[in-house]
Design an enzyme around this catalytic site. Structure first.
Site, PDB file in Angstrom:
ATOM      1  N   CYS A  77      -2.275 -13.926  -1.472  1.00  0.00           N
ATOM      2  CA  CYS A  77      -1.877 -13.345  -2.759  1.00  0.00           C
ATOM      3  C   CYS A  77      -0.606 -14.025  -3.258  1.00  0.00           C
ATOM      4  O   CYS A  77       0.258 -14.396  -2.466  1.00  0.00           O
ATOM      5  CB  CYS A  77      -1.642 -11.840  -2.622  1.00  0.00           C
ATOM      6  SG  CYS A  77      -3.173 -10.886  -2.529  1.00  0.00           S
ATOM      7  N   HIS A  78      -0.515 -14.179  -4.574  1.00  0.00           N
ATOM      8  CA  HIS A  78       0.633 -14.817  -5.193  1.00  0.00           C
ATOM      9  C   HIS A  78       1.616 -13.776  -5.711  1.00  0.00           C
ATOM     10  O   HIS A  78       1.206 -12.683  -6.121  1.00  0.00           O
ATOM     11  CB  HIS A  78       0.193 -15.683  -6.379  1.00  0.00           C
ATOM     12  CG  HIS A  78      -0.623 -16.876  -5.986  1.00  0.00           C
ATOM     13  ND1 HIS A  78      -1.959 -16.778  -5.652  1.00  0.00           N
ATOM     14  CD2 HIS A  78      -0.295 -18.188  -5.883  1.00  0.00           C
ATOM     15  CE1 HIS A  78      -2.419 -17.987  -5.366  1.00  0.00           C
ATOM     16  NE2 HIS A  78      -1.444 -18.852  -5.494  1.00  0.00           N
ATOM     17  N   MET A 112      -6.171  -7.066  -5.662  1.00  0.00           N
ATOM     18  CA  MET A 112      -5.621  -6.799  -4.333  1.00  0.00           C
ATOM     19  C   MET A 112      -4.371  -5.922  -4.411  1.00  0.00           C
ATOM     20  O   MET A 112      -4.114  -5.118  -3.515  1.00  0.00           O
ATOM     21  CB  MET A 112      -5.307  -8.119  -3.613  1.00  0.00           C
ATOM     22  CG  MET A 112      -6.532  -8.982  -3.366  1.00  0.00           C
ATOM     23  SD  MET A 112      -7.958  -8.075  -2.694  1.00  0.00           S
ATOM     24  CE  MET A 112      -7.263  -7.398  -1.190  1.00  0.00           C
ATOM     25  N   GLU A 113      -3.599  -6.080  -5.479  1.00  0.00           N
ATOM     26  CA  GLU A 113      -2.436  -5.209  -5.663  1.00  0.00           C
ATOM     27  C   GLU A 113      -2.871  -3.755  -5.810  1.00  0.00           C
ATOM     28  O   GLU A 113      -2.270  -2.846  -5.203  1.00  0.00           O
ATOM     29  CB  GLU A 113      -1.641  -5.648  -6.892  1.00  0.00           C
ATOM     30  CG  GLU A 113      -0.760  -6.865  -6.694  1.00  0.00           C
ATOM     31  CD  GLU A 113      -1.532  -8.181  -6.658  1.00  0.00           C
ATOM     32  OE1 GLU A 113      -0.913  -9.220  -6.377  1.00  0.00           O
ATOM     33  OE2 GLU A 113      -2.765  -8.181  -6.906  1.00  0.00           O
ATOM     34  N   ASP A 127      -0.047   9.921   7.299  1.00  0.00           N
ATOM     35  CA  ASP A 127       1.116  10.055   8.175  1.00  0.00           C
ATOM     36  C   ASP A 127       1.810  11.403   7.994  1.00  0.00           C
ATOM     37  O   ASP A 127       2.233  12.035   8.968  1.00  0.00           O
ATOM     38  CB  ASP A 127       2.097   8.922   7.887  1.00  0.00           C
ATOM     39  CG  ASP A 127       3.384   9.044   8.680  1.00  0.00           C
ATOM     40  OD1 ASP A 127       3.299   9.089   9.923  1.00  0.00           O
ATOM     41  OD2 ASP A 127       4.465   9.103   8.062  1.00  0.00           O
TER      42      ASP A 127
END
Length: 316
Positions: A77-78, A112-113, A127
């Protein structure tokens, strides 16, 4: 001592994909993830009685941080300048749905972000709830919901083939002293964009030669005519002014886009004098003679050129 060889033999040569020739466009992506939980746990999320604090607000912050740092987590990823990002929630009786939205104006997408933001927000929820739900928690349904922008949103190829002419304007190439690298590359690019049949010729830089070659291509009903070379400041560079005098309609935005795109890559792009416009139903464009200049210009204008040719040849 025997040396172990990695099965992936070319791993040393791998690097980030080069996106320097891709134009920046508005892009957006939405992704979701689900955290399944017992009903009593969902009620505690609603009531705000989870020991570790406000679940949704903590997950929102974690998801937003993950979106911004996605390029640090995923090796291909950039780094991107993001124009907008958001994490939203829907609380159900036995699940929390998380949706991530990311928007940018850039050369690559933000799928992807969005997926990373939804995933990290879900992990944060997991969590915070595990002291209350133990093994009765699960994360599923992580998926991309929507992406817009880039190739998926901009038609880059003709629906039906249209003829094109490439006219190389160069003394050295005409005399055989230099390969026609820029036109060779452009021919492949035009074929990929759906232009066919494709005709090529090489002429010496003279206004009469340029005028006659362009007029012959127009008479041959070429939908797209591109000259390569003759747009600079050399004494014999005459393509731009010769073609400009022939145009029925100027289309200045085409070469303005090419020059702007080129200047982000080299300061020399500012001396390119290329013009674009129509002669009858032919779109005529003058590109620089260098391979890099032609390649970068085409990257900037391809979508607009394909659209313009479609408009010029729209039935009726």
């Amino acid at each position: 001592m025997r040396t172990m060889r990695c099965a992936n033999r070319d791993y040393r040569g791998r690097s980030l994909r080069d996106i320097s020739d891709k134009p920046s466009t508005a892009r957006q992506a939405r992704a979701e993830a689900w955290v399944r939980m017992p009903a009593d746990c969902a009620q505690r999320v609603l009531d705000g009685t989870i020991d570790k604090g406000d679940v949704r607000e903590a997950a929102r912050i974690a998801g937003m941080m993950a979106i911004k740092r996605c390029w640090e987590l995923l090796p291909h990823c950039h780094p991107l300048t993001l124009q907008h990002s958001a994490i939203d929630f829907e609380l159900h009786d036995d699940a929390l749905r998380i949706e991530a939205l990311v928007a940018t104006i850039g050369p690559t997408g933000v799928e992807m972000e969005a997926l990373t933001g939804a995933s990290v927000a879900a992990l944060t929820v997991y969590d915070m709830l595990k002291p209350h739900a133990g093994m009765d928690l699960s994360i599923d349904g992580v998926r991309l919901l929507e992406k817009t922008g880039g190739k998926s949103d901009h038609r880059r190829s003709l629906k039906s083939a249209r003829p094109a002419h490439i006219i190389t304007v160069s003394s050295r190439i005409a005399s055989g002293g230099k390969p026609d690298a820029a036109a060779d590359w452009l021919a492949g690019a035009l074929d990929e964009a759906g232009f066919a049949p494709l005709q090529r010729q090489v002429i010496k830089p003279d206004a009469t030669n340029v005028r006659e070659a362009v007029r012959a291509a127009v008479d041959d009903h070429a939908a797209l005519i591109i000259t390569v070379g003759g747009t600079g400041l050399a004494p014999d560079d005459c393509s731009a002014e010769t073609v400009a005098a022939m145009l029925d309609k100027d289309v200045p935005g085409i070469m303005e886009s090419a020059r702007q795109f080129g200047q982000q890559r080299t300061p020399l792009a500012l001396i390119a004098r290329g013009v674009a416009g129509t002669i009858g139903r032919s779109l005529v464009i003058t590109l620089p003679g260098s391979l890099a200049g032609t390649r970068e210009s085409w990257a900037a204008i391809r979508t607009g050129v394909v659209h313009a040719v479609g408009v010029l040849h729209r039935p009726g």
